[in-house]
Motif scaffolding. Structure first.
Motif, mmCIF file in Angstrom:
data_model
loop_
_atom_site.group_PDB
_atom_site.id
_atom_site.type_symbol
_atom_site.label_atom_id
_atom_site.label_comp_id
_atom_site.label_asym_id
_atom_site.label_seq_id
_atom_site.Cartn_x
_atom_site.Cartn_y
_atom_site.Cartn_z
ATOM 1 N N VAL A 127 51.472 33.885 46.740
ATOM 2 C CA VAL A 127 50.516 33.831 47.849
ATOM 3 C C VAL A 127 49.286 33.051 47.407
ATOM 4 C CG1 VAL A 127 51.276 35.947 49.004
ATOM 5 C CG2 VAL A 127 49.557 36.098 47.237
ATOM 6 N N TRP A 128 48.681 32.371 48.347
ATOM 7 C CA TRP A 128 47.491 31.573 48.087
ATOM 8 C C TRP A 128 46.377 32.049 49.000
ATOM 9 C CZ3 TRP A 128 52.402 29.848 48.477
ATOM 10 C CH2 TRP A 128 52.922 29.155 47.405
ATOM 11 N N PHE A 129 45.156 31.944 48.512
ATOM 12 C CA PHE A 129 43.981 32.279 49.301
ATOM 13 C C PHE A 129 43.109 31.035 49.371
ATOM 14 C CE2 PHE A 129 45.509 36.168 47.370
ATOM 15 C CZ PHE A 129 45.588 37.011 48.458
ATOM 16 N N ASP A 130 42.371 30.892 50.449
ATOM 17 C CA ASP A 130 41.527 29.710 50.604
ATOM 18 C C ASP A 130 40.484 29.603 49.503
ATOM 19 O OD1 ASP A 130 42.868 28.836 52.840
ATOM 20 O OD2 ASP A 130 41.574 29.951 54.211
ATOM 21 N N LYS A 131 39.828 30.709 49.182
ATOM 22 C CA LYS A 131 38.813 30.694 48.126
ATOM 23 C C LYS A 131 38.514 32.118 47.691
ATOM 24 C CE LYS A 131 35.336 30.243 51.709
ATOM 25 N NZ LYS A 131 34.272 29.462 52.265
ATOM 26 N N ASP A 132 37.925 32.252 46.517
ATOM 27 C CA ASP A 132 37.566 33.576 46.040
ATOM 28 C C ASP A 132 36.188 33.961 46.569
ATOM 29 O OD1 ASP A 132 35.709 32.217 44.502
ATOM 30 O OD2 ASP A 132 36.732 32.567 42.597
ATOM 31 N N ASN A 133 35.637 35.059 46.099
ATOM 32 C CA ASN A 133 34.332 35.549 46.577
ATOM 33 C C ASN A 133 33.178 34.607 46.241
ATOM 34 O OD1 ASN A 133 35.561 37.800 47.618
ATOM 35 N ND2 ASN A 133 35.152 39.062 45.819
ATOM 36 N N PHE A 134 33.398 33.678 45.311
ATOM 37 C CA PHE A 134 32.334 32.771 44.889
ATOM 38 C C PHE A 134 32.516 31.369 45.462
ATOM 39 C CE2 PHE A 134 33.023 35.969 41.587
ATOM 40 C CZ PHE A 134 31.789 36.595 41.611
ATOM 41 N N GLY A 135 33.518 31.203 46.356
ATOM 42 C CA GLY A 135 33.765 29.903 46.953
ATOM 43 C C GLY A 135 34.648 28.995 46.122
ATOM 44 N N PRO B 46 38.298 27.873 44.418
ATOM 45 C CA PRO B 46 39.712 28.081 44.728
ATOM 46 C C PRO B 46 40.322 29.024 43.685
ATOM 47 C CG PRO B 46 39.325 25.838 43.953
ATOM 48 C CD PRO B 46 37.992 26.514 44.035
ATOM 49 N N PRO B 47 40.879 30.140 44.109
ATOM 50 C CA PRO B 47 41.433 31.093 43.148
ATOM 51 C C PRO B 47 42.831 30.670 42.701
ATOM 52 C CG PRO B 47 41.719 31.934 45.347
ATOM 53 C CD PRO B 47 40.954 30.629 45.475
ATOM 54 N N PRO B 48 43.299 31.264 41.625
ATOM 55 C CA PRO B 48 44.655 30.948 41.189
ATOM 56 C C PRO B 48 45.677 31.529 42.167
ATOM 57 C CG PRO B 48 43.740 32.733 39.876
ATOM 58 C CD PRO B 48 42.641 32.223 40.772
ATOM 59 N N THR B 49 46.871 30.993 42.099
ATOM 60 C CA THR B 49 47.961 31.528 42.901
ATOM 61 C C THR B 49 48.241 32.950 42.437
ATOM 62 O OG1 THR B 49 48.906 29.337 43.071
ATOM 63 C CG2 THR B 49 50.381 31.168 43.548
ATOM 64 N N LYS B 50 48.532 33.833 43.369
ATOM 65 C CA LYS B 50 48.846 35.222 43.050
ATOM 66 C C LYS B 50 50.318 35.479 43.325
ATOM 67 C CE LYS B 50 44.472 36.836 42.702
ATOM 68 N NZ LYS B 50 43.937 37.658 41.669
ATOM 69 N N LEU B 51 50.827 36.533 42.743
ATOM 70 C CA LEU B 51 52.181 36.984 43.009
ATOM 71 C C LEU B 51 52.089 38.316 43.722
ATOM 72 C CD1 LEU B 51 55.211 36.326 42.388
ATOM 73 C CD2 LEU B 51 54.994 37.955 40.501
ATOM 74 N N LYS B 52 52.774 38.428 44.848
ATOM 75 C CA LYS B 52 52.853 39.697 45.567
ATOM 76 C C LYS B 52 54.238 40.271 45.301
ATOM 77 C CE LYS B 52 51.098 40.338 49.704
ATOM 78 N NZ LYS B 52 50.898 40.402 51.179
ATOM 79 N N VAL B 53 54.271 41.486 44.780
ATOM 80 C CA VAL B 53 55.531 42.168 44.470
ATOM 81 C C VAL B 53 55.680 43.303 45.471
ATOM 82 C CG1 VAL B 53 56.809 43.432 42.704
ATOM 83 C CG2 VAL B 53 55.274 41.585 42.033
#
Length: 144
Positions: free
Chosen positions: A29-37, A39-46
């Motif tokens: 899963v990808w998010f547009d940006k983290d709390n600081f603006g 781009p966050p790393p790609t995450k894995l949803k299990v």
């Protein structure tokens, strides 16, 4: 079978206990940006099916923890291993940190997990119990 009581908000309440959990799916899963603006790393949803639970409609509860796609065993100083590494060991057995790991290998595997629920929050896996009845180090993770 444990009956899951309605919790506050959309999060189910699961009694704190050790459960058999089966990985029914994994997805990046990808998010547009983290709390600081940034781009966050790609995450894995299990997606984990928690056996011995009931969502009130006759289905077992599913929880969907998120984790970073980091692969680290804790190194020679045995610092905290990555959450993904702990999941791989719990579901698939011993891992070589120098080898790559295919996250799809988690799918269909079952492990014993200690799940804890804080009121109003999603239940989360806090540690795994291995086949030899030893525990894998406690971990922090973001549950849905």
């Amino acid at each position: 079978m444990t009956v899951v009581e309605k919790g506050t908000g959309a999060a189910p309440f699961i009694e704190d206990a050790i459960y058999d959990v089966t990985c029914i799916d994994v997805e990046e899963v990808w998010f547009d940006k983290d709390n600081f603006g940034n781009p966050p790393p790609t995450k894995l949803k299990v997606h984990l099916q928690v056996h011995g639970t009931d969502d009130g409609e006759g289905n077992e509860v599913t929880i969907d923890p998120l984790m970073n796609l980091k692969w680290w065993d804790g190194g020679p100083k045995k610092t905290n291993p990555s959450t993904l590494y702990l999941y791989a060991v719990a579901f698939c057995g011993p891992q070589d940190v120098d080898a790559s790991f295919e996250t799809e290998d988690l799918r269909g595997k079952t492990a014993k997990a200690l799940i804890k629920t804080e009121e109003g929050k999603w239940p989360k896996v806090t540690e795994f119990l291995t086949a030899k009845r030893t525990t894998v180090k406690p971990m922090s993770q973001k549950a849905q």
